[in-house]
Design a protein around this motif. Structure first.
Motif, PDB file in Angstrom:
ATOM      1  N   THR A  51      40.077  26.922  46.959  1.00 17.02           N
ATOM      2  CA  THR A  51      40.438  25.757  46.166  1.00 17.02           C
ATOM      3  C   THR A  51      41.949  25.753  45.981  1.00 17.02           C
ATOM      4  O   THR A  51      42.638  26.613  46.521  1.00 17.02           O
ATOM      5  N   ASP A  52      42.456  24.797  45.249  1.00 18.25           N
ATOM      6  CA  ASP A  52      43.886  24.743  44.991  1.00 18.25           C
ATOM      7  C   ASP A  52      44.145  24.135  43.621  1.00 18.25           C
ATOM      8  O   ASP A  52      43.268  23.552  43.015  1.00 18.25           O
ATOM      9  N   ARG A  53      45.345  24.335  43.168  1.00 15.88           N
ATOM     10  CA  ARG A  53      45.777  23.781  41.889  1.00 15.88           C
ATOM     11  C   ARG A  53      47.099  23.082  42.154  1.00 15.88           C
ATOM     12  O   ARG A  53      47.941  23.612  42.883  1.00 15.88           O
ATOM     13  N   GLU A  54      47.269  21.926  41.597  1.00 15.30           N
ATOM     14  CA  GLU A  54      48.482  21.151  41.847  1.00 15.30           C
ATOM     15  C   GLU A  54      49.732  21.988  41.577  1.00 15.30           C
ATOM     16  O   GLU A  54      49.894  22.566  40.515  1.00 15.30           O
ATOM     17  N   GLY A  55      50.585  22.070  42.566  1.00 14.76           N
ATOM     18  CA  GLY A  55      51.825  22.813  42.445  1.00 14.76           C
ATOM     19  C   GLY A  55      51.715  24.311  42.664  1.00 14.76           C
ATOM     20  O   GLY A  55      52.700  25.021  42.624  1.00 14.76           O
ATOM     21  N   SER A  56      50.497  24.822  42.891  1.00 19.03           N
ATOM     22  CA  SER A  56      50.325  26.266  43.019  1.00 19.03           C
ATOM     23  C   SER A  56      49.818  26.723  44.383  1.00 19.03           C
ATOM     24  O   SER A  56      49.825  27.903  44.667  1.00 19.03           O
ATOM     25  N   GLY A  57      49.335  25.835  45.197  1.00 15.27           N
ATOM     26  CA  GLY A  57      48.809  26.227  46.497  1.00 15.27           C
ATOM     27  C   GLY A  57      47.368  26.716  46.438  1.00 15.27           C
ATOM     28  O   GLY A  57      46.716  26.679  45.402  1.00 15.27           O
ATOM     29  N   ASP A  58      46.883  27.192  47.578  1.00 10.27           N
ATOM     30  CA  ASP A  58      45.497  27.630  47.702  1.00 10.27           C
ATOM     31  C   ASP A  58      45.249  28.976  47.022  1.00 10.27           C
ATOM     32  O   ASP A  58      46.128  29.828  46.957  1.00 10.27           O
ATOM     33  N   PHE A  59      44.014  29.153  46.535  1.00  7.60           N
ATOM     34  CA  PHE A  59      43.571  30.440  46.009  1.00  7.60           C
ATOM     35  C   PHE A  59      42.049  30.480  46.097  1.00  7.60           C
ATOM     36  O   PHE A  59      41.393  29.458  46.346  1.00  7.60           O
ATOM     37  N   LEU A  60      41.471  31.659  45.965  1.00  6.22           N
ATOM     38  CA  LEU A  60      40.027  31.808  45.950  1.00  6.22           C
ATOM     39  C   LEU A  60      39.549  31.806  44.500  1.00  6.22           C
ATOM     40  O   LEU A  60      40.155  32.453  43.641  1.00  6.22           O
ATOM     41  N   TYR A  61      38.445  31.106  44.248  1.00  4.99           N
ATOM     42  CA  TYR A  61      37.907  30.999  42.901  1.00  4.99           C
ATOM     43  C   TYR A  61      36.470  31.508  42.878  1.00  4.99           C
ATOM     44  O   TYR A  61      35.647  31.140  43.718  1.00  4.99           O
ATOM     45  N   SER A  62      36.178  32.354  41.905  1.00  4.68           N
ATOM     46  CA  SER A  62      34.822  32.835  41.662  1.00  4.68           C
ATOM     47  C   SER A  62      34.562  32.733  40.166  1.00  4.68           C
ATOM     48  O   SER A  62      35.368  33.216  39.356  1.00  4.68           O
ATOM     49  N   TYR A  63      33.451  32.149  39.773  1.00  9.32           N
ATOM     50  CA  TYR A  63      33.103  31.999  38.358  1.00  9.32           C
ATOM     51  C   TYR A  63      33.046  33.377  37.699  1.00  9.32           C
ATOM     52  O   TYR A  63      32.419  34.307  38.227  1.00  9.32           O
ATOM     53  N   PHE A  64      33.715  33.533  36.553  1.00 11.08           N
ATOM     54  CA  PHE A  64      33.837  34.840  35.907  1.00 11.08           C
ATOM     55  C   PHE A  64      32.509  35.451  35.490  1.00 11.08           C
ATOM     56  O   PHE A  64      32.393  36.662  35.353  1.00 11.08           O
ATOM     57  N   GLY A  65      31.482  34.640  35.285  1.00 12.85           N
ATOM     58  CA  GLY A  65      30.196  35.157  34.831  1.00 12.85           C
ATOM     59  C   GLY A  65      29.242  35.584  35.944  1.00 12.85           C
ATOM     60  O   GLY A  65      28.166  36.114  35.663  1.00 12.85           O
ATOM     61  N   TRP A  66      29.625  35.364  37.196  1.00 13.15           N
ATOM     62  CA  TRP A  66      28.751  35.741  38.308  1.00 13.15           C
ATOM     63  C   TRP A  66      28.756  37.243  38.538  1.00 13.15           C
ATOM     64  O   TRP A  66      29.748  37.931  38.308  1.00 13.15           O
ATOM     65  N   LYS A  67      27.639  37.726  39.045  1.00 18.38           N
ATOM     66  CA  LYS A  67      27.532  39.137  39.409  1.00 18.38           C
ATOM     67  C   LYS A  67      28.368  39.402  40.646  1.00 18.38           C
ATOM     68  O   LYS A  67      28.620  38.508  41.450  1.00 18.38           O
ATOM     69  N   TYR A  68      28.784  40.633  40.797  1.00 12.00           N
ATOM     70  CA  TYR A  68      29.549  41.068  41.963  1.00 12.00           C
ATOM     71  C   TYR A  68      29.061  42.456  42.348  1.00 12.00           C
ATOM     72  O   TYR A  68      28.409  43.139  41.556  1.00 12.00           O
ATOM     73  N   ASP A  69      29.348  42.854  43.561  1.00 16.10           N
ATOM     74  CA  ASP A  69      28.973  44.189  44.027  1.00 16.10           C
ATOM     75  C   ASP A  69      30.212  45.043  44.178  1.00 16.10           C
ATOM     76  O   ASP A  69      31.243  44.581  44.695  1.00 16.10           O
ATOM     77  N   VAL A  70      30.111  46.290  43.758  1.00 17.53           N
ATOM     78  CA  VAL A  70      31.172  47.260  44.011  1.00 17.53           C
ATOM     79  C   VAL A  70      30.859  47.879  45.373  1.00 17.53           C
ATOM     80  O   VAL A  70      29.816  48.481  45.568  1.00 17.53           O
ATOM     81  N   VAL A  71      31.762  47.693  46.325  1.00 17.65           N
ATOM     82  CA  VAL A  71      31.562  48.186  47.689  1.00 17.65           C
ATOM     83  C   VAL A  71      32.152  49.591  47.840  1.00 17.65           C
ATOM     84  O   VAL A  71      31.546  50.462  48.468  1.00 17.65           O
ATOM     85  N   GLU A  72      33.318  49.793  47.259  1.00 18.03           N
ATOM     86  CA  GLU A  72      33.998  51.097  47.368  1.00 18.03           C
ATOM     87  C   GLU A  72      34.921  51.276  46.174  1.00 18.03           C
ATOM     88  O   GLU A  72      35.744  50.406  45.881  1.00 18.03           O
ATOM     89  N   LEU A  73      34.784  52.399  45.484  1.00 12.45           N
ATOM     90  CA  LEU A  73      35.646  52.676  44.332  1.00 12.45           C
ATOM     91  C   LEU A  73      37.032  53.096  44.786  1.00 12.45           C
ATOM     92  O   LEU A  73      37.174  53.853  45.753  1.00 12.45           O
ATOM     93  N   GLY A  74      38.048  52.613  44.086  1.00 11.24           N
ATOM     94  CA  GLY A  74      39.416  53.027  44.346  1.00 11.24           C
ATOM     95  C   GLY A  74      39.640  54.426  43.815  1.00 11.24           C
ATOM     96  O   GLY A  74      38.811  54.975  43.087  1.00 11.24           O
ATOM     97  N   LYS A  75      40.759  54.999  44.158  1.00 13.42           N
ATOM     98  CA  LYS A  75      41.103  56.355  43.701  1.00 13.42           C
ATOM     99  C   LYS A  75      41.778  56.269  42.336  1.00 13.42           C
ATOM    100  O   LYS A  75      42.588  55.402  42.097  1.00 13.42           O
ATOM    101  N   LYS A  76      41.409  57.155  41.458  1.00 12.74           N
ATOM    102  CA  LYS A  76      41.991  57.167  40.098  1.00 12.74           C
ATOM    103  C   LYS A  76      43.348  57.805  40.103  1.00 12.74           C
ATOM    104  O   LYS A  76      43.757  58.551  40.878  1.00 12.74           O
TER     105      LYS A  76
END
Length: 92
Positions: free
Chosen positions: A67-92
């Motif tokens: 999607t895009d926002r006027e004056g900001s260019g394209d970005f990816l949008y995902s609804y904050f309440g949707w579930k997501y999967d953790v594929v790989e944990l980062g290093k602490k």
């Protein structure tokens, strides 16, 4: 202006610390992983828990659309309440 013809798709994203946070909010952000047709410089708007509750560098699978926002260019949008999967944990 929104992009109503874009559909939601599964996208791999990762949390990271940008070199410069000028104009950005917070120290940890989310970007698309390489090789999916989105530049890794593209911003991702999604649940803050991805950047707050996991180590930097964690990879997630989210449902997002281009999607895009006027004056900001394209970005990816995902609804904050949707579930997501953790594929790989980062290093602490």
């Amino acid at each position: 202006m929104a992009k109503p013809n874009e559909s939601y798709q599964l996208v791999l994203v990762e949390s990271y610390r940008p070199n410069s946070t000028s104009g950005l909010h917070g120290g940890v952000h989310v970007r698309p992983r390489h090789g999916q047709g989105f530049p890794s410089t593209m911003h991702v708007e999604c649940s803050k828990s991805l950047s707050r509750n996991y180590p930097v560098g964690t990879v997630f699978r989210i449902r997002a659309k281009l999607t895009d926002r006027e004056g900001s260019g394209d970005f990816l949008y995902s609804y904050f309440g949707w579930k997501y999967d953790v594929v790989e944990l980062g290093k602490k």
